[in-house]
Design an enzyme around this catalytic site. Structure first.
Site, PDB file in Angstrom:
ATOM      1  N   ARG A 225     -77.028  53.906  84.111  1.00 24.58           N
ATOM      2  CA  ARG A 225     -75.677  53.800  84.384  1.00 24.58           C
ATOM      3  C   ARG A 225     -74.996  54.822  83.678  1.00 24.58           C
ATOM      4  O   ARG A 225     -75.538  54.973  82.340  1.00 24.58           O
ATOM      5  CB  ARG A 225     -75.178  52.461  84.365  1.00 24.58           C
ATOM      6  CG  ARG A 225     -75.633  51.609  85.554  1.00 24.58           C
ATOM      7  CD  ARG A 225     -74.858  51.881  86.802  1.00 24.58           C
ATOM      8  NE  ARG A 225     -75.018  51.042  87.910  1.00 24.58           N
ATOM      9  CZ  ARG A 225     -75.840  51.194  88.765  1.00 24.58           C
ATOM     10  NH1 ARG A 225     -76.764  51.901  88.664  1.00 24.58           N
ATOM     11  NH2 ARG A 225     -76.153  50.016  89.638  1.00 24.58           N
ATOM     12  N   HIS A 273     -75.796  60.500  92.065  1.00 24.43           N
ATOM     13  CA  HIS A 273     -76.423  59.033  91.801  1.00 24.43           C
ATOM     14  C   HIS A 273     -77.212  58.994  93.394  1.00 24.43           C
ATOM     15  O   HIS A 273     -76.862  58.016  94.108  1.00 24.43           O
ATOM     16  CB  HIS A 273     -75.124  58.058  91.862  1.00 24.43           C
ATOM     17  CG  HIS A 273     -75.528  56.997  91.693  1.00 24.43           C
ATOM     18  ND1 HIS A 273     -74.669  55.880  90.959  1.00 24.43           N
ATOM     19  CD2 HIS A 273     -76.569  55.806  92.186  1.00 24.43           C
ATOM     20  CE1 HIS A 273     -75.313  54.757  90.896  1.00 24.43           C
ATOM     21  NE2 HIS A 273     -76.411  54.853  91.222  1.00 24.43           N
TER      22      HIS A 273
HETATM   23  P1  NAP Z   1     -84.576  45.604  85.190  1.00 27.36           P
HETATM   24  O1  NAP Z   1     -86.097  45.218  85.581  1.00 27.36           O
HETATM   25  O2  NAP Z   1     -83.733  44.402  84.691  1.00 27.36           O
HETATM   26  O3  NAP Z   1     -84.977  46.297  83.685  1.00 27.36           O
HETATM   27  C1  NAP Z   1     -84.147  46.242  82.727  1.00 27.36           C
HETATM   28  C2  NAP Z   1     -84.652  46.869  81.290  1.00 27.36           C
HETATM   29  O4  NAP Z   1     -83.721  47.152  80.396  1.00 27.36           O
HETATM   30  C3  NAP Z   1     -85.514  45.594  80.837  1.00 27.36           C
HETATM   31  O5  NAP Z   1     -86.785  46.062  80.253  1.00 27.36           O
HETATM   32  C4  NAP Z   1     -84.645  45.118  79.884  1.00 27.36           C
HETATM   33  O6  NAP Z   1     -85.504  44.016  78.731  1.00 27.36           O
HETATM   34  C5  NAP Z   1     -84.121  46.183  79.405  1.00 27.36           C
HETATM   35  N1  NAP Z   1     -82.722  45.992  78.562  1.00 27.36           N
HETATM   36  C6  NAP Z   1     -81.804  45.328  79.233  1.00 27.36           C
HETATM   37  N2  NAP Z   1     -80.671  45.175  78.388  1.00 27.36           N
HETATM   38  C7  NAP Z   1     -81.234  45.612  76.943  1.00 27.36           C
HETATM   39  C8  NAP Z   1     -80.852  45.668  75.661  1.00 27.36           C
HETATM   40  N3  NAP Z   1     -79.644  45.329  75.356  1.00 27.36           N
HETATM   41  N4  NAP Z   1     -81.667  46.120  74.652  1.00 27.36           N
HETATM   42  C9  NAP Z   1     -82.806  46.518  74.980  1.00 27.36           C
HETATM   43  N5  NAP Z   1     -83.590  46.598  76.254  1.00 27.36           N
HETATM   44  C10 NAP Z   1     -82.489  46.127  77.130  1.00 27.36           C
HETATM   45  O7  NAP Z   1     -83.846  46.709  85.883  1.00 27.36           O
HETATM   46  P2  NAP Z   1     -84.597  47.619  86.709  1.00 27.36           P
HETATM   47  O8  NAP Z   1     -84.600  47.275  88.111  1.00 27.36           O
HETATM   48  O9  NAP Z   1     -85.637  48.386  86.060  1.00 27.36           O
HETATM   49  O10 NAP Z   1     -83.303  48.844  86.874  1.00 27.36           O
HETATM   50  C11 NAP Z   1     -82.703  49.276  85.675  1.00 27.36           C
HETATM   51  C12 NAP Z   1     -81.421  49.771  86.212  1.00 27.36           C
HETATM   52  O11 NAP Z   1     -81.614  51.223  86.657  1.00 27.36           O
HETATM   53  C13 NAP Z   1     -80.362  49.124  86.949  1.00 27.36           C
HETATM   54  O12 NAP Z   1     -79.775  47.829  86.229  1.00 27.36           O
HETATM   55  C14 NAP Z   1     -79.339  50.170  87.379  1.00 27.36           C
HETATM   56  O13 NAP Z   1     -78.438  50.336  86.725  1.00 27.36           O
HETATM   57  C15 NAP Z   1     -80.246  51.500  87.326  1.00 27.36           C
HETATM   58  N6  NAP Z   1     -80.554  52.073  88.610  1.00 27.36           N
HETATM   59  C16 NAP Z   1     -80.000  53.094  89.149  1.00 27.36           C
HETATM   60  C17 NAP Z   1     -80.363  53.836  90.143  1.00 27.36           C
HETATM   61  C18 NAP Z   1     -79.882  55.364  90.526  1.00 27.36           C
HETATM   62  O14 NAP Z   1     -80.234  55.734  91.772  1.00 27.36           O
HETATM   63  N7  NAP Z   1     -79.321  55.978  89.842  1.00 27.36           N
HETATM   64  C19 NAP Z   1     -81.242  53.244  91.177  1.00 27.36           C
HETATM   65  C20 NAP Z   1     -81.716  52.051  90.995  1.00 27.36           C
HETATM   66  C21 NAP Z   1     -81.241  51.392  89.629  1.00 27.36           C
HETATM   67  P3  NAP Z   1     -86.281  42.972  78.995  1.00 27.36           P
HETATM   68  O15 NAP Z   1     -87.529  43.732  79.789  1.00 27.36           O
HETATM   69  O16 NAP Z   1     -86.759  42.483  77.664  1.00 27.36           O
HETATM   70  O17 NAP Z   1     -85.466  42.173  79.617  1.00 27.36           O
HETATM   71  C1  GLV Z   2     -78.216  51.912  92.135  1.00 29.93           C
HETATM   72  O1  GLV Z   2     -77.594  52.651  91.497  1.00 29.93           O
HETATM   73  C2  GLV Z   2     -78.832  50.785  92.085  1.00 29.93           C
HETATM   74  O2  GLV Z   2     -78.540  49.996  91.030  1.00 29.93           O
HETATM   75  O3  GLV Z   2     -79.669  50.370  92.772  1.00 29.93           O
END
Ligand code: NAP
Ligand code: GLV
Length: 310
Positions: A225, A273
Site C-alpha cells: 500500500r 495498482h
Molecule cells: P498477510 O498474509 O496478512 O501478510 C502480511 C504480512 O505483513 C505478514 O507477514 C505480517 O506479519 C506482516 N506484517 C503486518 N504488520 C506488520 C508489522 N507491523 N511489522 C512487521 N510485519 C508486519 O497479507 P497478504 O495477503 O500477503 O497481503 C499483503 C498486502 O498486499 C495486502 O494487505 C494489500 O495491501 C497488498 N495487496 C496489494 C495488491 C496490489 O495489486 N497492489 C494486491 C493484493 C494485495 P505476520 O506474518 O507476523 O502476521
Molecule cells: C488489492 O490491492 C488487494 O488488496 O487485494
C-alpha cells in the site's frame, strides 16, 4: 440466501461466478437492485462508503473482495460482531508473484538502465550481479510475500530474507521479526519488495531513516500500500542515488495525482495498482467455502484480526 455486492467494479463476472458456485444464492447489487436491508445475509464488498456496512442488521459475514482490508477498517462504524473475511486466493498470490518476479528481474538484469540507454542510442553492457548472491528482502512475509519468496528461490535467488511481525520457519528464507530486527533486515537487502498491509504500524515505515539503512544503490518495489512510503523521503533517496530505482504499484492517493513528482522521474516505474487483481471465479469459490463454514456453525478461514488491522 441473499448476497449483496458493494463495489464500483462491474458485477457481470461476479453474477456468473455466484450462479456457478452458490447456485442457491441471489446476488443483489447495492444502489441498483431492490433489497430490504434486513434481508441481506452476506456482503461482498470492495471500498464501500463509510457507515454503509453497519446498516444490514442480519448480515452474517462481510467478504472483502481483495487481500487488503485497510479501506474497510477505516470505517468507524464497521460492524465488529460478524466475521470480516479477507481474500486469500492462490490466483491472487500467483498474480502478485508474477509482478514481483517481473520487477526483481527487471532491476537484476539492468533493464532500467537499458531503457535509458536506448533513448540515448548508447551501447553499454552491464554485468548482472550473480543471482545466487543477490540479496532480496520481502517486507511482509505473509500469504503474498511467502509465495513470491518461494518463486524467487525457484528462479535461483539464494539470498532471500523476509520481515514480519512474528518469526517464520521457512526453509531457505531468513526470517527477521519485529521492529528490533528491521534495521538488520534492511541493511542486508539489495532489492526490497514491500508487501505489507496498511496499518497504523506500517504507515510511513519507509522513510528517510529506514531508507538510509538499505545498501547504497538498492531497489524498492512496493505493491503493498502507498501509505508505507514517505514519498518525499523516497524522492530524495532516488535523486541522490542512495536508492537506484523504484517500481511502485500503490500510492497514498490513487490515481496518482498528475502533478506528483514520481511521474517525472526516470528511475521510478509506475503501474496503476494492478500488481494482482481479484478473479471473480476463484474468489467466489472461496467465498462459497466461507459461507458453507458459517452455515455449519464454524468460523470461515482468514477472518481479519481487527486489533492487528490486517
Ligand atoms: P498477510 O498474509 O496478512 O501478510 C502480511 C504480512 O505483513 C505478514 O507477514 C505480517 O506479519 C506482516 N506484517 C503486518 N504488520 C506488520 C508489522 N507491523 N511489522 C512487521 N510485519 C508486519 O497479507 P497478504 O495477503 O500477503 O497481503 C499483503 C498486502 O498486499 C495486502 O494487505 C494489500 O495491501 C497488498 N495487496 C496489494 C495488491 C496490489 O495489486 N497492489 C494486491 C493484493 C494485495 P505476520 O506474518 O507476523 O502476521
Ligand atoms: C488489492 O490491492 C488487494 O488488496 O487485494
Amino acid at each position: 440466501m441473499n448476497l449483496l455486492y458493494i463495489s464500483s467494479s462491474p458485477v457481470k463476472s461476479w453474477l456468473k461466478a455466484v450462479h456457478r458456485f452458490l447456485p442457491d444464492a441471489d446476488l443483489f447489487v447495492w444502489g441498483q437492485d431492490d433489497i430490504k436491508a434486513g434481508d441481506v445475509d452476506y456482503i461482498l464488498v470492495w471500498n464501500p462508503p463509510h457507515g454503509l456496512l453497519n446498516t444490514f442488521p442480519n448480515a452474517k459475514a462481510i467478504f472483502n473482495l481483495g487481500a487488503g482490508v485497510d479501506a474497510l477498517l477505516e470505517d468507524q462504524n464497521l460492524p465488529r460482531h460478524i466475521p470480516i473475511v479477507r481474500l486469500v486466493d492462490p490466483q491472487l498470490s500467483a498474480g502478485m508473484t508474477e509482478h514481483v518476479m517481473y520487477w526483481v528481474l527487471h532491476f537484476q538484469r539492468h533493464m532500467h538502465l537499458y531503457g535509458r540507454q536506448k533513448a540515448q542510442g548508447k551501447w553499454l553492457q552491464h554485468t548482472p550481479t550473480n543471482t545466487q548472491k543477490r540479496a532480496v528482502g520481502i517486507l511482509g512475509l505473509g500469504e503474498l510475500g511467502q509465495n513470491a519468496a518461494h518463486a524467487l528461490m525457484m528462479m535461483g535467488f539464494e539470498d532471500i530474507a523476509g520481515w514480519s511481525r512474528t518469526r517464520k520457519e521457512l526453509p531457505g528464507i531468513e526470517s527477521f521479526a519485529g521492529d528490533d530486527e528491521l534495521d538488520d533486515f534492511l541493511a542486508r537487502t539489495e532489492i526490497l519488495v514491500c508487501l505489507l498491509p496498511n496499518t497504523t504500524a506500517t504507515q510511513g515505515l519507509l522513510n528517510a531513516k529506514t531508507l538510509a539503512v538499505l545498501p547504497k544503490g538498492a531497489f524498492v518495489i512496493n505493491a503493498g500500500r502507498g501509505d508505507l512510503i514517505q514519498d518525499d523521503d523516497l524522492i530524495e533517496a532516488l535523486t541522490s542515488g542512495a536508492i537506484e530505482a523504484a517500481a511502485l504499484d500503490v500510492f497514498r492517493v490513487e490515481p496518482l495525482p498528475q502533478d506528483h513528482v514520481f511521474w517525472t522521474m526516470d528511475n521510478v516505474f509506475i503501474t496503476p495498482h494492478v500488481a494482482s487483481l481479484t478473479y471473480p471465479s476463484s474468489a467466489t469459490k472461496l467465498i462459497a467455502d466461507g459461507i458453507d463454514a458459517i452455515e455449519n456453525g464454524e468460523l470461515p478461514d482468514h477472518v481479519v484480526d481487527l486489533d492487528k488491522g490486517y
